[in-house]
Design an enzyme around this catalytic site. Structure first.
Site, PDB file in Angstrom:
ATOM      1  N   LYS A 149       0.829  -1.205   0.000  1.00 33.39           N
ATOM      2  CA  LYS A 149       0.000   0.000   0.000  1.00 33.39           C
ATOM      3  C   LYS A 149       0.864   1.256   0.000  1.00 33.39           C
ATOM      4  CE  LYS A 149      -3.707  -0.516   2.177  1.00 33.39           C
ATOM      5  NZ  LYS A 149      -4.485  -0.906   3.362  1.00 33.39           N
ATOM      6  N   ARG A 198      -3.621   2.868   8.484  1.00 32.50           N
ATOM      7  CA  ARG A 198      -3.966   1.651   7.730  1.00 32.50           C
ATOM      8  C   ARG A 198      -2.764   0.734   7.620  1.00 32.50           C
ATOM      9  NH1 ARG A 198      -6.601   3.295   2.148  1.00 32.50           N
ATOM     10  NH2 ARG A 198      -7.717   1.331   2.413  1.00 32.50           N
ATOM     11  N   GLY A 254      -8.448  -7.346   4.190  1.00 33.12           N
ATOM     12  CA  GLY A 254      -9.289  -7.452   5.372  1.00 33.12           C
ATOM     13  C   GLY A 254      -8.676  -8.192   6.540  1.00 33.12           C
ATOM     14  N   MET A 273      -5.839  -7.443   8.261  1.00 29.01           N
ATOM     15  CA  MET A 273      -5.219  -6.606   9.287  1.00 29.01           C
ATOM     16  C   MET A 273      -6.039  -5.334   9.470  1.00 29.01           C
ATOM     17  SD  MET A 273      -1.186  -7.280   8.680  1.00 29.01           S
ATOM     18  CE  MET A 273      -1.212  -6.640   7.022  1.00 29.01           C
ATOM     19  N   ARG A 316      -3.171  -1.354  -6.459  1.00 26.91           N
ATOM     20  CA  ARG A 316      -2.319  -2.540  -6.383  1.00 26.91           C
ATOM     21  C   ARG A 316      -2.637  -3.410  -7.584  1.00 26.91           C
ATOM     22  NH1 ARG A 316      -5.649  -4.533  -1.094  1.00 26.91           N
ATOM     23  NH2 ARG A 316      -7.648  -4.925  -2.111  1.00 26.91           N
ATOM     24  N   HIS A 365     -15.468  -8.095   0.798  1.00 23.55           N
ATOM     25  CA  HIS A 365     -14.497  -8.973   1.432  1.00 23.55           C
ATOM     26  C   HIS A 365     -14.607 -10.400   0.902  1.00 23.55           C
ATOM     27  CE1 HIS A 365     -13.307 -11.859   4.633  1.00 23.55           C
ATOM     28  NE2 HIS A 365     -12.283 -11.032   4.774  1.00 23.55           N
ATOM     29  N   SER A 381      15.875 -42.075 -10.050  1.00 20.72           N
ATOM     30  CA  SER A 381      14.591 -41.412  -9.924  1.00 20.72           C
ATOM     31  C   SER A 381      14.345 -41.223  -8.436  1.00 20.72           C
ATOM     32  CB  SER A 381      13.472 -42.256 -10.535  1.00 20.72           C
ATOM     33  OG  SER A 381      12.237 -41.591 -10.397  1.00 20.72           O
ATOM     34  N   CYS A 405       9.824 -39.059  -9.164  1.00 25.21           N
ATOM     35  CA  CYS A 405       8.546 -39.699  -9.474  1.00 25.21           C
ATOM     36  C   CYS A 405       7.573 -39.669  -8.303  1.00 25.21           C
ATOM     37  CB  CYS A 405       8.752 -41.137  -9.947  1.00 25.21           C
ATOM     38  SG  CYS A 405       9.594 -42.191  -8.741  1.00 25.21           S
ATOM     39  N   TYR A 412      13.875 -34.560 -15.588  1.00 25.16           N
ATOM     40  CA  TYR A 412      12.430 -34.662 -15.766  1.00 25.16           C
ATOM     41  C   TYR A 412      11.742 -34.769 -14.419  1.00 25.16           C
ATOM     42  CZ  TYR A 412      12.756 -39.693 -14.816  1.00 25.16           C
ATOM     43  OH  TYR A 412      12.971 -40.917 -14.222  1.00 25.16           O
TER      44      TYR A 412
END
Length: 903
Positions: A27, A96, A105, A107, A340, A456, A787, A855, A875
């Site tokens: 902010k 703020r 919302g 804080m 923002r 919100h 693997s 894997c 991979y």
């Protein structure tokens, strides 16, 4: 300034910029950026996150902070020509929060600081509006009481409701100055009764206490929960923004709103947002009064509307992204209070990224960074069947897309409780507030009767990827009686099943059937992105996936055990099979052959059982190699303990006991029961399994190797191109691998001689034990590939039994912050990851051309894929439906590392 390092704790809005988010929070950095752009931002200053960190660590503010705040407050007072809280013409400020990452919302914020019994009179005289002054004062006491002094918020809400009921009006805007004076008196009595002290009249005390409250709000339960949900580090702290007040509650020529430069739900260009006349900013996001669409502002105040449209275009071009904007109009004067980069739905993220490429604002590499694998996974969820017979009971604003079905619940506690019992729930509220976060996380979707796309509920749901419908005004929500009533009088009780469509805003009674997502149809080849009727979203996904595939270094394979899964995986873009679990081929009707193997008393009986399994295994492998023709297939030899193929010990014991009591034949069951007891292990996952089975049970692994080799030879004879890799599981020492490898090579040579086919089968191992990782350099002497089995490696490194600990204490570990996320979900980089990294280095040092993959299911986790790219694997392998996610994240990892290298 700090005596130790000259650290500066307070920055004027004119001093910062958007690159200082770490220091000024999102902010504060963006307020500074808008100030630098010459946009109308009320003057103010930002207290840094470093000051918050000092406060949280030591329990007190830095000694220098008060003097720095005083200096900046003096400068602000000089600039505004008035002093904080002065009696005749008071300067008022807002305090703020503002963390680096948006936490909507979560804080605290306090508006109208500086008002007192004395200055409220001066404010009324200067504004020539007594009602406005007393409305502002009651707002201060209400917000300050709840946020700073810890008074239960419902006490203030109930008192305000009583005032409206006494006057028989529905809205607080219908209360006049006399009414609001009574409300203020009532609010002050509540503060005194609940805290034992009067509401503070000193404006500087108000400001200092509010700053401290914002610091403390970083560690509230709801903020911690949100950070865990969004994986935001807990040590960042929050900045505090002190901004001179501008007022949207001065009358019909004033108001407040939230705007988006594009639709955050769809990504489409246009005029999106909410506006509320005669209101302050918290009224909009709280959803307590229903707003009008932003487009209506053009007819309400065209001058301000035109200016806002120009500023929105300026900000989107400057930030090169969707911007979320908060603004206030004070008697026709437009003020920008925040901007923002806006949260958006998964579909909007893909559409906006490609739109910005087409506009020339970003390139393809940046577009790839603007989307995530988690968002792609959301797009693969099913949607409601449009042709189904439905009972629509209402419609609201489509705030966050998806198809959600569950039982209606009317508070967060019930949502969490029922969810933990396995129930799917829809959280229904008039409007949500930060205290509802637990329930929002637990629910399948959120439905509110108030609020809009910027409330919100909408903002938080979009950030979490939850389905949400807001502002369904025709539905009357009664949380106390736990019911919802439709416009035609139909009552939905708690526990009734409802369905909500976050893409259309429609609400249905009962369960609506779902159909596959068009994105899944695209990946499966049933929808072509180049077709004229192709969904716009599908085209956006196609473009970004194509770029990801071009730039990624990691290949993506599938965990698949049969031809059906292999074919699906190939359609999803798999470049081979990284894990074929042969034990899955022994289930069902074939379990009897394994039982024969286990019960064999002689070599002959054992050989007969293996001979019976050989052709079945071969057939499976032929089908698998055909499905993956031309691509590598890694086949893991039998891994789990043999007891898993036998009946349950309790079931067997009952069968044997019943047979004995009835004097019925039960010899086979008795032998099985004896075998179960014989094979019983206290900790079977660390017992006789994997390579140990191959070494202890003669012929088991050689049977499997023969089936693999003969299947490969058959495919080559059929002009196929099998590329087979045989993987030995649970190796802990190179000697185990050398023995099994020698036996396997002997079998392969025999099949080569029998068939006349030149077989080239690679032999390697899974690295799933800490010892294997530590001695990887030695093991690489006998392995052509590794693997990493990160599921078992995580269990053995942590000493966790996954099946037990996730249900027993993982919840507590997550709540206490020991884990940010389960190590079975995202790889533990510091522990398990460190072993993977060292094993990669050691393996390549011994055998530079060794092939390296993973894997475990970590192979499909977005964050883990980036780690595997970083450590240099070749991979990743994952379940078929996670393949597109892994492909996308592999591309993002490559683009990210390339960007870092260029910097």
């Amino acid at each position: 300034m700090s005596e130790n390092n000259d650290q500066k704790f307070v920055y004027d809005f004119t001093e910062g910029n958007r690159d200082l988010k770490d220091l000024l929070g999102g902010k504060g950095a963006n307020l500074a950026e808008m100030t630098n752009l010459g946009l109308p931002v009320p003057p103010g200053f930002t207290i840094t996150t470093e000051a918050c960190k000092v406060y949280l660590e030591s329990g007190s503010e830095p000694v220098e902070l008060r003097d720095e705040v005083s200096a900046h407050l003096d400068a602000l007072e000089q600039q505004m020509g008035k002093k904080l809280g002065q009696a005749d013409d008071p300067l008022l400020v807002s305090v703020r929060s503002g963390a680096k990452f948006s936490m909507p919302g979560m804080m605290d914020t306090v508006l109208n600081i500086g008002l007192s019994d004395e200055s409220v009179v001066g404010l009324a005289r200067q504004a020539d509006n007594e009602r406005f002054a007393w409305d502002s004062y009651r707002r201060l006491i209400q917000m300050f009481g709840k946020t700073v002094l810890g008074v239960e918020g419902e006490l203030f809400e109930d008192a305000l409701d009583e005032a409206k009921a006494a006057k028989k009006v529905a809205s607080d805007t219908d209360l006049d100055a006399a009414d609001l004076k009574k409300v203020v008196d009532h609010f002050k009595k509540i503060v005194k009764a609940e805290t034992g002290r009067d509401f503070p009249q000193d404006p500087r005390e108000q400001m200092d206490l509010a700053i401290e409250a914002v610091f403390n709000s970083w560690n509230t339960d709801r903020a911690k929960l949100y950070r865990r949900q969004e994986r935001i580090p807990g040590d960042l702290g929050t900045a505090v923004n002190v901004c001179s007040m501008v007022f949207g509650n001065l009358g019909p020529d004033s108001g407040t709103g939230v705007a988006f430069t594009r639709d955050p739900a769809s990504g489409h260009a246009g005029v999106y947002g909410d506006y509320l006349q005669n209101a302050q900013g918290e009224d909009v996001v709280a959803g307590i009064r229903n707003t009008v669409p932003l487009a209506d502002l053009e007819s309400i105040d065209k001058t301000s509307y035109d200016q806002l449209m120009h500023i929105m275009n300026t900000l989107e071009t400057h930030y090169k992204d969707l911007c979320d904007i908060e603004f206030t109009i004070e008697r026709g004067q437009l003020w920008m209070l925040q901007t923002r980069v806006g949260k958006r739905t998964a579909g909007a993220a893909f559409r906006i990224a490609t739109q910005l490429v087409d506009q020339g604002l970003i390139d393809e590499a940046e577009a790839l960074q603007r989307v995530t694998g988690a968002q792609l996974a959301q797009l693969m969820f099913p949607k409601f069947d449009e042709d189904a017979k439905v009972d629509q009971i209402g419609r609201g604003i489509a705030a966050s897309p998806g198809a959600a079905v569950g039982k209606a619940v009317f508070d967060s506690y019930t949502a969490v409780k029922w969810s933990r019992s396995g129930e799917k729930v829809i959280l229904i509220r008039r409007e949500t507030n930060p205290d509802d976060l637990d329930g929002m996380i637990a629910a399948e979707g959120i439905l509110t009767s108030r609020g809009g796309k910027t409330s919100h509920a909408a903002v938080v749901a979009r950030g979490m990827g939850k389905t949400c419908v807001c502002g369904a005004e025709e539905l009357e929500v009664d949380t106390k009686r736990r019911r919802m009533t439709t416009s035609d009088g139909q009552v939905v009780e708690e526990g009734d099943v409802v369905s909500i469509d976050g893409s259309t805003g429609k609400v249905y009674l009962g369960e609506v059937p779902v159909v596959p997502s068009p994105v899944v149809e695209y990946f499966e080849g049933r929808m072509h992105a180049g077709a004229d009727d192709a969904d716009e979203l599908v085209q956006a996904v196609h473009r970004i996936m194509a770029y990801a595939d071009r730039v990624r270094r990691l290949r993506v394979r599938a965990n698949a055990d049969n031809a059906e899964d292999a074919n699906r995986a190939r359609r999803f873009g798999a470049q081979g099979i990284g894990l074929c679990r042969t034990e899955h081929m022994f289930l069902g009707e074939r379990r009897q052959f394994v039982e024969r193997l286990i019960l064999a008393d002689t070599d002959t009986e054992r050989d007969q059982a293996l001979e019976a399994l050989l052709p079945l295994q071969k057939t499976d492998f032929v089908e698998l190699f055909e499905a993956m023709d031309g691509l590598p297939v890694t086949v893991r030899l039998l891994d789990p303990p043999l007891h898993e193929f036998l009946p349950d010990i309790t079931e067997l014991s009952v069968r044997v006991a019943l047979a004995e009591s009835r004097k019925e034949p039960h010899e086979n069951d008795l032998r099985l029961l004896q075998a179960v007891h014989r094979l019983h292990e206290q900790n079977p996952m660390l017992g006789l399994r994997g390579v140990r089975l191959g070494l202890v049970i003669p012929g088991l692994f050689t049977m499997q190797v023969r089936a693999i080799a003969e299947a490969a030879a058959q495919r080559i004879d059929a002009k196929g191109d099998p590329r087979v890799e045989i993987m030995i599981p649970l190796v802990g020492t190179v000697q185990e691998l050398e023995i099994v490898r020698e036996e396997a090579e002997t079998v392969i040579a025999e099949v080569r001689a029998q068939t006349g086919v030149d077989l080239k089968l690679a032999l390697g191992t899974m690295i799933e034990l800490p010892r294997a990782a530590v001695t990887a350099g030695q093991i690489a002497e006998a392995a052509e590939f590794f693997s990493f089995g990160t599921n078992d490696l995580t269990q053995t490194v942590w000493g966790f039994s996954r099946d037990d600990v996730e249900a027993s204490f993982f919840t507590a570990y997550l709540e206490k912050g020991i884990f940010g996320v389960s190590p079975f979900e995202t790889i533990d980089k510091d522990g398990v990851g460190a072993l993977v990294r060292s094993a990669v280095q050691a393996g390549r040092a011994t055998r530079p051309d060794i092939k390296l993959g993973v894997c475990g299911e970590h192979g499909g986790d977005p964050e883990s894929v980036h780690f595997f790219h970083e450590v240099g694997l070749d991979y990743v392998s994952c379940s078929p439906f996670r393949i597109p996610v892994a492909r996308l994240e592999a591309g993002r990892a490559a683009a990210e590392s390339k960007g870092s290298d260029s910097r």
